[in-house]
Design a protein around this motif. Structure first.
Motif, PDB file in Angstrom:
ATOM      1  N   MET A   1       4.806 -11.352  -8.419  1.00 63.40           N
ATOM      2  CA  MET A   1       5.559 -11.999  -7.345  1.00 63.40           C
ATOM      3  C   MET A   1       4.880 -11.734  -6.009  1.00 63.40           C
ATOM      4  SD  MET A   1       9.610 -11.857  -8.144  1.00 63.40           S
ATOM      5  CE  MET A   1       9.909 -11.349  -6.502  1.00 63.40           C
ATOM      6  N   ALA A   2       4.892 -12.722  -5.124  1.00 62.49           N
ATOM      7  CA  ALA A   2       4.319 -12.522  -3.787  1.00 62.49           C
ATOM      8  C   ALA A   2       5.326 -12.992  -2.749  1.00 62.49           C
ATOM      9  CB  ALA A   2       3.020 -13.293  -3.655  1.00 62.49           C
ATOM     10  N   ASP A   3       5.516 -12.180  -1.698  1.00 65.58           N
ATOM     11  CA  ASP A   3       6.417 -12.529  -0.594  1.00 65.58           C
ATOM     12  C   ASP A   3       5.619 -12.386   0.694  1.00 65.58           C
ATOM     13  OD1 ASP A   3       9.301 -12.639  -1.765  1.00 65.58           O
ATOM     14  OD2 ASP A   3       8.396 -10.858  -2.651  1.00 65.58           O
ATOM     15  N   LEU A   4       6.112 -13.031   1.756  1.00 63.97           N
ATOM     16  CA  LEU A   4       5.466 -12.859   3.056  1.00 63.97           C
ATOM     17  C   LEU A   4       6.334 -11.947   3.912  1.00 63.97           C
ATOM     18  CD1 LEU A   4       4.044 -16.342   4.109  1.00 63.97           C
ATOM     19  CD2 LEU A   4       2.783 -14.321   3.336  1.00 63.97           C
ATOM     20  N   ILE A   5       5.700 -10.933   4.527  1.00 67.06           N
ATOM     21  CA  ILE A   5       6.452 -10.062   5.438  1.00 67.06           C
ATOM     22  C   ILE A   5       5.648  -9.906   6.731  1.00 67.06           C
ATOM     23  CG2 ILE A   5       7.757  -8.747   3.717  1.00 67.06           C
ATOM     24  CD1 ILE A   5       5.659  -6.606   3.841  1.00 67.06           C
ATOM     25  N   SER A   6       6.348  -9.569   7.828  1.00 69.37           N
ATOM     26  CA  SER A   6       5.653  -9.423   9.118  1.00 69.37           C
ATOM     27  C   SER A   6       5.597  -7.962   9.525  1.00 69.37           C
ATOM     28  CB  SER A   6       6.405 -10.178  10.214  1.00 69.37           C
ATOM     29  OG  SER A   6       6.408 -11.540   9.913  1.00 69.37           O
ATOM     30  N   ASP A   7       4.473  -7.549  10.163  1.00 65.32           N
ATOM     31  CA  ASP A   7       4.437  -6.191  10.711  1.00 65.32           C
ATOM     32  C   ASP A   7       4.965  -6.229  12.146  1.00 65.32           C
ATOM     33  OD1 ASP A   7       2.407  -7.016  12.396  1.00 65.32           O
ATOM     34  OD2 ASP A   7       0.795  -6.174  11.171  1.00 65.32           O
ATOM     35  N   HIS A   8       4.969  -5.051  12.834  1.00 63.43           N
ATOM     36  CA  HIS A   8       5.608  -5.011  14.153  1.00 63.43           C
ATOM     37  C   HIS A   8       4.824  -5.808  15.201  1.00 63.43           C
ATOM     38  CE1 HIS A   8       2.792  -1.683  14.029  1.00 63.43           C
ATOM     39  NE2 HIS A   8       2.710  -1.795  15.334  1.00 63.43           N
ATOM     40  N   ASN A   9       3.571  -6.227  14.876  1.00 61.89           N
ATOM     41  CA  ASN A   9       2.819  -7.087  15.815  1.00 61.89           C
ATOM     42  C   ASN A   9       3.047  -8.567  15.515  1.00 61.89           C
ATOM     43  OD1 ASN A   9       1.577  -4.988  17.235  1.00 61.89           O
ATOM     44  ND2 ASN A   9       0.093  -4.710  15.565  1.00 61.89           N
ATOM     45  N   GLY A  10       3.897  -8.825  14.549  1.00 64.93           N
ATOM     46  CA  GLY A  10       4.168 -10.224  14.191  1.00 64.93           C
ATOM     47  C   GLY A  10       3.117 -10.809  13.244  1.00 64.93           C
ATOM     48  N   VAL A  11       2.208  -9.947  12.755  1.00 64.50           N
ATOM     49  CA  VAL A  11       1.196 -10.437  11.796  1.00 64.50           C
ATOM     50  C   VAL A  11       1.848 -10.546  10.430  1.00 64.50           C
ATOM     51  CG1 VAL A  11      -1.038  -9.934  10.698  1.00 64.50           C
ATOM     52  CG2 VAL A  11      -0.624  -9.295  13.102  1.00 64.50           C
ATOM     53  N   SER A  12       1.592 -11.671   9.774  1.00 65.65           N
ATOM     54  CA  SER A  12       2.249 -11.854   8.485  1.00 65.65           C
ATOM     55  C   SER A  12       1.320 -11.416   7.334  1.00 65.65           C
ATOM     56  CB  SER A  12       2.720 -13.303   8.423  1.00 65.65           C
ATOM     57  OG  SER A  12       2.307 -13.923   7.306  1.00 65.65           O
ATOM     58  N   TRP A  13       1.909 -10.745   6.375  1.00 70.89           N
ATOM     59  CA  TRP A  13       1.173 -10.169   5.237  1.00 70.89           C
ATOM     60  C   TRP A  13       1.770 -10.669   3.933  1.00 70.89           C
ATOM     61  CZ3 TRP A  13      -2.994  -6.909   5.708  1.00 70.89           C
ATOM     62  CH2 TRP A  13      -3.215  -6.353   6.971  1.00 70.89           C
ATOM     63  N   GLU A  14       0.890 -10.850   2.946  1.00 68.13           N
ATOM     64  CA  GLU A  14       1.378 -11.151   1.595  1.00 68.13           C
ATOM     65  C   GLU A  14       1.682  -9.817   0.913  1.00 68.13           C
ATOM     66  OE1 GLU A  14      -0.200 -13.020  -2.593  1.00 68.13           O
ATOM     67  OE2 GLU A  14      -1.373 -13.413  -0.789  1.00 68.13           O
ATOM     68  N   TRP A  15       2.896  -9.701   0.390  1.00 71.75           N
ATOM     69  CA  TRP A  15       3.331  -8.485  -0.315  1.00 71.75           C
ATOM     70  C   TRP A  15       3.402  -8.822  -1.800  1.00 71.75           C
ATOM     71  CZ3 TRP A  15       4.406  -3.391   0.467  1.00 71.75           C
ATOM     72  CH2 TRP A  15       5.249  -2.748  -0.444  1.00 71.75           C
ATOM     73  N   ARG A  16       2.532  -8.196  -2.590  1.00 66.59           N
ATOM     74  CA  ARG A  16       2.543  -8.484  -4.030  1.00 66.59           C
ATOM     75  C   ARG A  16       3.262  -7.374  -4.782  1.00 66.59           C
ATOM     76  NH1 ARG A  16      -3.182 -11.345  -5.858  1.00 66.59           N
ATOM     77  NH2 ARG A  16      -3.377 -12.672  -4.013  1.00 66.59           N
ATOM     78  N   ASN A  17       4.051  -7.772  -5.754  1.00 66.10           N
ATOM     79  CA  ASN A  17       4.822  -6.799  -6.526  1.00 66.10           C
ATOM     80  C   ASN A  17       5.125  -7.425  -7.883  1.00 66.10           C
ATOM     81  OD1 ASN A  17       6.657  -4.981  -7.540  1.00 66.10           O
ATOM     82  ND2 ASN A  17       7.897  -4.867  -5.686  1.00 66.10           N
ATOM     83  N   GLU A  18       4.837  -6.726  -8.946  1.00 65.75           N
ATOM     84  CA  GLU A  18       5.058  -7.261 -10.291  1.00 65.75           C
ATOM     85  C   GLU A  18       6.531  -7.257 -10.679  1.00 65.75           C
ATOM     86  OE1 GLU A  18       2.948  -8.651 -12.656  1.00 65.75           O
ATOM     87  OE2 GLU A  18       1.649  -8.749 -10.911  1.00 65.75           O
ATOM     88  N   SER A  19       7.339  -6.492  -9.944  1.00 66.19           N
ATOM     89  CA  SER A  19       8.753  -6.441 -10.321  1.00 66.19           C
ATOM     90  C   SER A  19       9.547  -7.444  -9.481  1.00 66.19           C
ATOM     91  CB  SER A  19       9.302  -5.031 -10.118  1.00 66.19           C
ATOM     92  OG  SER A  19       9.640  -4.876  -8.783  1.00 66.19           O
ATOM     93  N   THR A  20      10.835  -7.582  -9.829  1.00 70.90           N
ATOM     94  CA  THR A  20      11.668  -8.569  -9.136  1.00 70.90           C
ATOM     95  C   THR A  20      12.325  -7.968  -7.888  1.00 70.90           C
ATOM     96  OG1 THR A  20      13.426  -7.952 -10.653  1.00 70.90           O
ATOM     97  CG2 THR A  20      12.207  -9.938 -11.193  1.00 70.90           C
ATOM     98  N   GLN A  21      11.863  -6.766  -7.462  1.00 69.10           N
ATOM     99  CA  GLN A  21      12.457  -6.126  -6.274  1.00 69.10           C
ATOM    100  C   GLN A  21      12.248  -6.971  -5.025  1.00 69.10           C
ATOM    101  OE1 GLN A  21       9.860  -2.864  -6.623  1.00 69.10           O
ATOM    102  NE2 GLN A  21      11.065  -1.869  -8.199  1.00 69.10           N
ATOM    103  N   LYS A  22      13.212  -6.839  -4.089  1.00 67.45           N
ATOM    104  CA  LYS A  22      13.073  -7.516  -2.790  1.00 67.45           C
ATOM    105  C   LYS A  22      11.919  -6.874  -2.017  1.00 67.45           C
ATOM    106  CE  LYS A  22      17.771  -8.997  -1.978  1.00 67.45           C
ATOM    107  NZ  LYS A  22      19.027  -8.337  -1.732  1.00 67.45           N
TER     108      LYS A  22
END
Ligand SMILES: C[S@@+](CC[C@H](N)C(=O)[O-])C[C@H]1O[C@@H](n2cnc3c(N)ncnc32)[C@H](O)[C@@H]1O
Length: 369
Positions: A1-22
């Motif tokens: 699974m891949a989600d997009l998250i932002s760091d405190h500078n507003g840069v967006s990162w792809e967060w990969r995780n094999e589980s169904t966790q948020k």
């Protein structure tokens, strides 16, 4: 699974995780931190992206694991113990996954003293990354371990060969059920389906036993790729056709084999779909659909253990009721006891149930009346 998250500078990162966790709500980039600091952040849904020494990161992860380890709860009924165990595992996994690393383009890990992780990541993901992404360290370590196992392979005496299994595909490491497939009479069958082929081990065994036309299916694309590579290595690719499909391929066969997930529970990652099947949905769909795909005098072989019964997740007559509903009758039942270490591990909260587990192969045919 891949989600997009932002760091405190507003840069967006792809967060990969094999589980169904948020995904985490926030990320912070740190060169070093102790287990306490990472844990505090984790409980606040903040992931620490480690930027310092790789070995130090592993030590912090080990320290967190130690702190999260809780003694198995005793008392209460076995069904509750199972659900509590699963819940604790899920909570621990969510916390552990809050320590992550940045994977740069081309699967590079640029931390001091980091190993080369390119081959391990290429084994998991189909295409190389052109943008950096964030990955829980615990999962990265799992990928590295799985990659070593994949290269090494598992020796299977029933096949007189090895099966190679990458991350994300069911492994026949505890392979006592293969003895049952190797022993059940083939009765001159020429065609077979292997439903939910995983590594392809059952299809390969049927090919070795002389069945000339086999179709193997799975819904997991990683399993399809893995099985294809195993058939080529074992020299049976000519005998087996692979199809990525839900349950049955088109047409009919003399023999239809299925080793479904054995426990009725909700999977929390793709790999767990091979172990857990909510409400036994796949098992029931297999049994209810198999007659339509069997040639006259054909047989369905169902491989399943009774662990779910010992865990009180289904009653003793569940399977025979399902056979009746699907108008199937038992020709014969073969069985074996697991020899895997977990069955004798008293630290395992489910050891009581595991120690009583028996694995069965039910030979079934369509009811004549
Ligand atoms: C317990 S594993 C068995 C794998 C392999 N046959 C073996 O015996 O080692 C169950 C397999 O069924 C697959 N599966 C689950 N649901 C499925 C479905 N609806 N149709 C086809 N395959 C499915 C899973 O991806 C997994 O590979």
């Amino acid at each position: 699974m891949a989600d997009l998250i932002s760091d405190h500078n507003g840069v967006s990162w792809e967060w990969r995780n094999e589980s169904t966790q948020k995904p985490p709500k926030q990320v912070i980039f740190l060169r070093e931190a102790g287990a306490d600091k990472v844990l505090k952040a984790a409980y606040e849904h903040t992931a620490v992206i480690w930027q310092g020494d790789f070995h130090q990161a592993k030590q912090v992860l080990a320290a967190i694991k130690k702190r999260l380890r809780r003694p198995a709860k005793t008392g209460g009924d076995i069904q509750t113990a199972f659900h509590t165990h699963r819940m604790q595992q899920a909570q621990q996994s969510r916390i552990l996954n809050m320590l992550a690393v940045e994977i740069d383009c081309g699967f590079q890990l640029s931390l001091p003293r980091a190993p080369d992780v390119k081959a391990a990541l290429a084994d998991v993901y189909e295409t190389e990354n052109t943008r950096p992404f964030l990955l829980p360290l615990n999962q990265l370590l799992g990928f590295i371990g799985a990659h070593e196992w994949h290269k090494k392979g598992i020796d299977l005496p029933q096949l007189n060969g090895k099966i190679h299994v990458p991350f994300g595909v069911f492994s026949p490491l505890r392979g006592e059920y293969l003895d049952l497939i190797a022993q059940a009479p083939i009765n001159g069958f020429q065609t077979a389906f292997d439903i939910g082929t995983g590594s392809g081990v059952i299809a390969a065994l049927l090919a070795k036993r002389g069945i000339s036309h086999i179709t193997a299916t799975d819904t997991n694309p990683r399993a399809i790729r893995c099985a294809r590579a195993n058939f080529q290595r074992l020299g049976c690719a000519q005998q087996v056709t692979l199809t990525e499909t839900d349950l049955f391929p088109a047409g009919k066969a003399d023999l239809i084999v299925c080793n479904p997930p054995w426990l009725p529970a909700k999977p929390t990652s793709t790999i767990e779909t091979a172990l857990y099947d909510p409400d036994h949905a796949m098992l029931k769909a297999f049994l209810n659909g198999v007659s339509k795909h069997l040639n006259d005098n054909g047989e369905a072989w169902l491989v399943i253990s009774d662990l779910a019964e010992h865990l009180h997740l289904r009653n003793n007559s569940f399977l025979t009721d399902c056979f009746q509903t699907a108008s199937l009758e038992i020709i014969d039942t073969l069985h074996t006891r697991p020899a895997h270490k977990k069955a004798a591990d008293p630290a395992d909260p489910l050891a009581f149930a595991r120690s009583q587990e028996t694995t069965f192969l039910y030979r079934l045919r369509t009811c004549s009346s």
